[in-house]
Structures are given as structure tokens and as C-alpha cells.
Design a protein around this motif. Structure first.
Motif, PDB file in Angstrom:
ATOM      1  N   LYS A  35     -26.539  -3.376  -6.310  1.00  0.00           N
ATOM      2  CA  LYS A  35     -25.748  -2.170  -6.547  1.00  0.00           C
ATOM      3  C   LYS A  35     -26.625  -0.942  -6.687  1.00  0.00           C
ATOM      4  O   LYS A  35     -26.241   0.154  -6.278  1.00  0.00           O
ATOM      5  CB  LYS A  35     -24.894  -2.351  -7.804  1.00  0.00           C
ATOM      6  CG  LYS A  35     -23.853  -3.454  -7.701  1.00  0.00           C
ATOM      7  CD  LYS A  35     -22.833  -3.159  -6.612  1.00  0.00           C
ATOM      8  CE  LYS A  35     -21.765  -4.257  -6.552  1.00  0.00           C
ATOM      9  NZ  LYS A  35     -20.804  -4.021  -5.449  1.00  0.00           N
ATOM     10  N   ILE A  36     -27.816  -1.128  -7.256  1.00  0.00           N
ATOM     11  CA  ILE A  36     -28.684   0.031  -7.449  1.00  0.00           C
ATOM     12  C   ILE A  36     -29.121   0.629  -6.124  1.00  0.00           C
ATOM     13  O   ILE A  36     -29.300   1.852  -5.991  1.00  0.00           O
ATOM     14  CB  ILE A  36     -29.915  -0.355  -8.318  1.00  0.00           C
ATOM     15  CG1 ILE A  36     -30.673   0.910  -8.727  1.00  0.00           C
ATOM     16  CG2 ILE A  36     -30.836  -1.321  -7.569  1.00  0.00           C
ATOM     17  CD1 ILE A  36     -31.747   0.666  -9.755  1.00  0.00           C
ATOM     18  N   ALA A  37     -29.266  -0.226  -5.090  1.00  0.00           N
ATOM     19  CA  ALA A  37     -29.626   0.288  -3.759  1.00  0.00           C
ATOM     20  C   ALA A  37     -28.487   1.146  -3.202  1.00  0.00           C
ATOM     21  O   ALA A  37     -28.735   2.203  -2.602  1.00  0.00           O
ATOM     22  CB  ALA A  37     -29.934  -0.868  -2.821  1.00  0.00           C
ATOM     23  N   ASP A  38     -27.235   0.692  -3.401  1.00  0.00           N
ATOM     24  CA  ASP A  38     -26.084   1.485  -2.959  1.00  0.00           C
ATOM     25  C   ASP A  38     -26.070   2.837  -3.669  1.00  0.00           C
ATOM     26  O   ASP A  38     -25.863   3.885  -3.042  1.00  0.00           O
ATOM     27  CB  ASP A  38     -24.783   0.737  -3.263  1.00  0.00           C
ATOM     28  CG  ASP A  38     -24.704  -0.594  -2.537  1.00  0.00           C
ATOM     29  OD1 ASP A  38     -25.555  -0.845  -1.662  1.00  0.00           O
ATOM     30  OD2 ASP A  38     -23.803  -1.392  -2.862  1.00  0.00           O
ATOM     31  N   CYS A  39     -26.295   2.805  -4.975  1.00  0.00           N
ATOM     32  CA  CYS A  39     -26.263   4.046  -5.770  1.00  0.00           C
ATOM     33  C   CYS A  39     -27.378   4.999  -5.355  1.00  0.00           C
ATOM     34  O   CYS A  39     -27.156   6.207  -5.237  1.00  0.00           O
ATOM     35  CB  CYS A  39     -26.378   3.715  -7.258  1.00  0.00           C
ATOM     36  SG  CYS A  39     -24.989   2.757  -7.906  1.00  0.00           S
ATOM     37  N   LEU A  40     -28.566   4.458  -5.124  1.00  0.00           N
ATOM     38  CA  LEU A  40     -29.691   5.309  -4.718  1.00  0.00           C
ATOM     39  C   LEU A  40     -29.436   5.942  -3.350  1.00  0.00           C
ATOM     40  O   LEU A  40     -29.760   7.115  -3.132  1.00  0.00           O
ATOM     41  CB  LEU A  40     -30.980   4.486  -4.682  1.00  0.00           C
ATOM     42  CG  LEU A  40     -31.569   4.091  -6.045  1.00  0.00           C
ATOM     43  CD1 LEU A  40     -32.768   3.164  -5.859  1.00  0.00           C
ATOM     44  CD2 LEU A  40     -31.982   5.329  -6.838  1.00  0.00           C
ATOM     45  N   CYS A  41     -28.855   5.169  -2.436  1.00  0.00           N
ATOM     46  CA  CYS A  41     -28.551   5.703  -1.110  1.00  0.00           C
ATOM     47  C   CYS A  41     -27.515   6.820  -1.204  1.00  0.00           C
ATOM     48  O   CYS A  41     -27.681   7.891  -0.599  1.00  0.00           O
ATOM     49  CB  CYS A  41     -28.044   4.590  -0.199  1.00  0.00           C
ATOM     50  SG  CYS A  41     -27.595   5.133   1.456  1.00  0.00           S
ATOM     51  N   VAL A  42     -26.450   6.590  -1.961  1.00  0.00           N
ATOM     52  CA  VAL A  42     -25.406   7.607  -2.132  1.00  0.00           C
ATOM     53  C   VAL A  42     -25.981   8.859  -2.788  1.00  0.00           C
ATOM     54  O   VAL A  42     -25.707   9.995  -2.360  1.00  0.00           O
ATOM     55  CB  VAL A  42     -24.243   7.039  -2.969  1.00  0.00           C
ATOM     56  CG1 VAL A  42     -23.282   8.144  -3.373  1.00  0.00           C
ATOM     57  CG2 VAL A  42     -23.504   5.962  -2.185  1.00  0.00           C
ATOM     58  N   ALA A  43     -26.812   8.683  -3.825  1.00  0.00           N
ATOM     59  CA  ALA A  43     -27.399   9.826  -4.528  1.00  0.00           C
ATOM     60  C   ALA A  43     -28.329  10.616  -3.612  1.00  0.00           C
ATOM     61  O   ALA A  43     -28.297  11.856  -3.589  1.00  0.00           O
ATOM     62  CB  ALA A  43     -28.159   9.335  -5.764  1.00  0.00           C
ATOM     63  N   ALA A  44     -29.154   9.899  -2.824  1.00  0.00           N
ATOM     64  CA  ALA A  44     -30.092  10.581  -1.936  1.00  0.00           C
ATOM     65  C   ALA A  44     -29.357  11.359  -0.853  1.00  0.00           C
ATOM     66  O   ALA A  44     -29.716  12.511  -0.541  1.00  0.00           O
ATOM     67  CB  ALA A  44     -31.036   9.556  -1.297  1.00  0.00           C
ATOM     68  N   CYS A  45     -28.331  10.740  -0.285  1.00  0.00           N
ATOM     69  CA  CYS A  45     -27.570  11.404   0.776  1.00  0.00           C
ATOM     70  C   CYS A  45     -26.818  12.613   0.224  1.00  0.00           C
ATOM     71  O   CYS A  45     -26.777  13.676   0.847  1.00  0.00           O
ATOM     72  CB  CYS A  45     -26.600  10.414   1.419  1.00  0.00           C
ATOM     73  SG  CYS A  45     -25.738  11.078   2.857  1.00  0.00           S
ATOM     74  N   THR A  46     -26.217  12.454  -0.952  1.00  0.00           N
ATOM     75  CA  THR A  46     -25.491  13.560  -1.580  1.00  0.00           C
ATOM     76  C   THR A  46     -26.436  14.720  -1.886  1.00  0.00           C
ATOM     77  O   THR A  46     -26.109  15.893  -1.636  1.00  0.00           O
ATOM     78  CB  THR A  46     -24.817  13.090  -2.878  1.00  0.00           C
ATOM     79  OG1 THR A  46     -23.942  11.996  -2.589  1.00  0.00           O
ATOM     80  CG2 THR A  46     -24.018  14.210  -3.516  1.00  0.00           C
TER      81      THR A  46
END
Length: 447
Positions: A35-46
Motif C-alpha cells: 500500500k505504501i508504494a501506491d500512496c507514494l506514487c499517488v503523492a508523487a504524481c499529485t
């Protein structure tokens, strides 16, 4: 820009990042569900998209495809060109949807690109409707397309990747012309967007059709190997039966000879004859597990080990009741031993042990098959967590052993692990083996 409007724009960026991750996870087989990988990807893209609110960045925001590609490399063990293909498909869908929705808004409201970018009710309608349509497109696309576990050959994948890259740059150029007002909003722009996104969709459909064909071919090869092993097991059973008949017939003659020596009072000769015959019997190892098919298989593999000068160690375990059907169980054991024998045959160092250790055991409500064999490290080929066949002879037919084991274990709700500690290859197959009432009582008594 007011703080409220800024919060709205950031929320839209966050929403778009989330649905992009959702789409990619639906289309790409993901091994590591972190889940942390999903969150990091979303945060970086945002964060990357939000930079456009504060700075006049010359490059297109589609550059965030790099973020999604890095994300997929972290959570999936598929090859880079498979991941790049789906990232490009995602970018084509995003840019084409935004372009079509902009053209629709301009056609309906006579608004320019600058008016759609200004803070106000028109931009709210444009942004919300575009992202809702984008979600619907992602949802429908991900429902139609399914995850593919049988990738095509590299040239085919590179072709599909190249096609979508070409479509992506074409759509980007069309979008730039649309933004720069170099192309009036009429039916031509809708046709252009439709034609290019159709090329991308058709390429993905062709990709799936071809992977379906490859999957069916692989399954046919597995079924063929399964049938060959079954025929081999049947032949081994026949050989064991004939050998048993021959031994029974031979035993009758041996007993008659001993009886004659005893009758003549030649006890020393009788003892010597009996000792020789006993040594002959003990020299031929017999497996008695409770499953005739498994016994036959082990006997055949023991012979193969002896022919290759391999030491075979097996821990006897009662198999009167198997966790899966007998044919599938023999397929797993046969493939494990075939791979082990093949791996040891490739050892070039004469000082290295040439051993196979096979073990069956039951732990509460699971049944475990464990096979360890010596190996030469340089002969192991793997990509991420997957092992690739290193058999050079008839390589097109090989490579289905581990895949067949994984398929049988998966169908039985079990799992497999393959490890290479030191100079040893360790395969562990764990299968569900529900306890019966009598078994549970016995275990409780043992405690």
C-alpha cells in the motif's frame, strides 16, 4: 489564486492520480501489493501536477508517465516493455479523453482554451466532467481487459509498445494544435481523436488476442507433458508388476534350492546361499508409501538417479490419503525430480555433492512437498522472482515444469516457493490438507 481554488485543483490532481493507479493495477499483474508504494506514487504524481499551478513549466504534464513506470517496476515483476506498454496506453487514454472533452466544451459553449483554464464555473464543469468521463473510460477498459500472465515474444511487445508511443505523440501534437487554436473545433478534430484512440484500443485488443493464443498453447503443452508423465507412470507400474511376478517366480526356485540343501544336511551351504540371496534382495530398494503410483514414480526416478550417479534420499511418509488427486500429485513430484536431476547433470565441479533430498510431511492442515538438490549457480536463470528454463536442448518444449507445478498448486488453493540458498535449489509446495475428525483427535492425543 485563492486558497479554496487551489485546494480544488489539488483535489482534482489527487483524484486523477488515484484513478490512474487503479487502472494500472487492474491491467498489470502486480506481485507486491504494498500500500505504501501506491500512496507514494499517488503523492508523487499529485505533487508533480500541482507544480503546474505555481510554475510555468514548458514540458507537458504527460512526463509524469515516468512516475507510473517507476511505480510499476517496484510492484510488478513483469519486463520493462510490458510495463511501458500499459503506461503508454494509460497516457493515450488520458490525453485523448482530455482533448475530446475540451473539444466538446468548446463546441457547446464557444469557449476558448484560455477561458477553460481560468478559475470559474466553466472550468469547474470542464474539470469535473472530464475526470468523471476519464474514470468511466478507465473502468470500462479495465473490465474488458484482464491481467495477462503469458507475455508475448519481445519483438511483438516492442511492436505494440512502439504503436502506442506513436499514437501518444500524435495525440500530443493534436492536443497542442488544439490548445494553440491552430485547428478549429469541428467534426474533424473529433474524428482525429477517435481514429488515434481506436488505433491504441485495437492494438491492445490484438495484444490480448495473441496472448490468449499463447496461453492456450502453453496450457496444451502442459497438458501434453501431463499426459506423457501419466503414460510413463503407467509403464513404470507395469514394469513393477512384471518385476514382482518375476521375483515371486524366482523366490519359489530359491526356496526349493535352500530346501534341497537343508534336506541333504548341508547347512553351511544353505546359510551361504541364503545370505547371498538376502544381499541381492536388499540391493534393490523398494518404496512403500501407500500410493502405488507414487511408489512407481519414485522407483523410476531412483533408477534415473543411479544412472546419473546421483544420491537420492527420501523420507518415507504414509500416502494412503493424498491432499490432491493422484495424477496431479505425481505430476508435481515428477516435475520436481526431473528438474532436480537436470540441474545436477549440469554441475561441472566434480568435488560438489550430487544429491537430491525429497520429503513429504503434514503440518496440521497443510501438506508440504520439499525437494532439495545440488546445483551450479551459473546455470540458474531468473527474472525477478521467476525462474527461466536454462535447458538448451529442445528449449521450446521445456520450461513448463515449474509452471505446471504452480498451476496445480494454485488450482488446489496452495502455493509454491523456489529458493537458491548457496549451491542448493529448494522447492517447497504447500497444499491445503483439511483435517478429518479422526485426524484431529489423534493430534490432540499426541499433544
Amino acid at each position: 489564486m485563492t486558497s479554496g481554488w487551489m485546494l480544488f485543483e489539488i483535489s482534482i490532481n489527487l483524484y486523477q492520480s488515484i484513478i490512474c493507479v487503479y487502472f494500472l493495477k487492474k491491467c498489470v499483474p502486480v506481485e507486491n501489493t504494498v500500500k505504501i508504494a501506491d500512496c507514494l506514487c499517488v503523492a508523487a504524481c499529485t505533487a508533480f501536477l500541482t507544480l503546474y499551478l505555481f510554475f510555468d513549466i514548458a514540458v507537458t504534464d504527460s512526463i509524469n508517465a515516468i512516475i507510473f513506470f517507476v511505480y510499476l517496476r517496484c510492484v510488478s515483476d513483469k519486463r520493462w516493455y510490458v510495463l511501458a506498454l500499459w503506461v503508454m496506453v494509460k497516457e493515450v487514454i488520458v490525453v485523448a479523453t482530455v482533448g475530446l472533452m475540451m473539444a466538446a466544451c468548446q463546441a457547446l459553449t464557444s469557449a476558448t482554451h484560455e477561458m477553460l483554464m481560468e478559475a470559474g464555473a466553466l472550468r469547474v464543469i470542464f474539470v469535473i466532467s472530464t475526470n468523471l468521463v476519464l474514470f468511466l473510460v478507465f473502468f470500462v477498459f479495465s473490465r474488458i481487459m484482464r491481467k495477462v500472465d503469458y507475455p508475448l515474444a519481445v519483438p511483438a511487445l516492442i511492436y505494440f509498445l512502439g504503436t502506442n508511443i506513436a499514437v501518444f505523440f500524435s495525440i500530443e501534437m493534436l492536443f497542442s494544435m488544439q490548445v494553440s487554436a491552430l485547428w478549429n473545433t469541428d467534426w474533424h478534430i473529433f474524428a482525429a481523436y477517435g481514429a488515434m484512440i481506436s488505433c491504441s484500443i485495437l492494438s491492445v485488443l490484438l495484444y490480448h488476442t495473441m496472448t490468449d493464443v499463447v496461453q492456450r498453447e502453453n496450457q496444451s503443452q502442459i497438458a501434453l507433458k501431463h499426459a506423457q508423465m501419466t503414460r510413463q507412470h503407467q509403464q513404470t507400474l507395469t514394469d513393477i508388476y512384471q518385476d514382482t511376478i518375476a521375483r515371486q517366480h524366482d523366490l519359489k526356485h530359491q526356496l526349493q534350492a535352500i530346501e534341497q540343501l537343508v534336506a541333504q544336511g548341508n547347512s553351511e551351504a544353505a546359510k551361504k546361499y541364503l545370505a547371498e540371496y538376502k544381499n541381492k534382495i536388499e540391493g534393490s530398494e523398494v518404496y512403500v508409501t501407500g500410493s502405488v503410483a507414487v511408489d512407481a514414480l519414485l522407483t523410476a526416478k531412483l533408477l534415473a538417479c543411479k544412472q546419473s550417479h546421483i544420491e537420492f534420499f527420501f523420507e518415507q511418509y504414509p500416502l494412503s490419503d493424498l491432499p490432491i488427486n493422484e495424477v496431479d500429485f505425481c505430476t508435481i513430484v515428477g516435475n520436481l525430480l526431473d528438474n532436480a536431476i537436470e540441474g545436477i547433470r549440469r554441475i561441472s565441479d566434480p568435488s560438489q555433492p550430487r544429491q537430491i533430498h525429497l520429503k513429504f510431511c503434514r503440518m496440521w492442515d497443510t501438506f508440504i512437498i520439499r525437494c532439495e538438490n545440488s546445483m551450479a549457480k551459473e546455470t540458474i536463470r531468473r527474472y525477478s522472482t521467476k525462474f527461466i528454463t536454462s535447458k538448451q536442448h529442445d528449449a521450446a518444449v521445456h520450461g513448463f515444469g515449474i509452471r505446471s507445478i504452480e498451476m496445480i498448486a494454485k488450482n488446489a488453493d496452495g502455493f509454491c516457493t523456489f529458493e537458491t540458498p548457496g549451491d542448493t535449489f529448494v522447492a517447497t509446495i504447500t497444499l491445503p490438507y483439511p483435517l478429518r475428525e479422526g485426524d484431529a483427535q489423534c493430534i490432540n492425543l499426541q499433544k
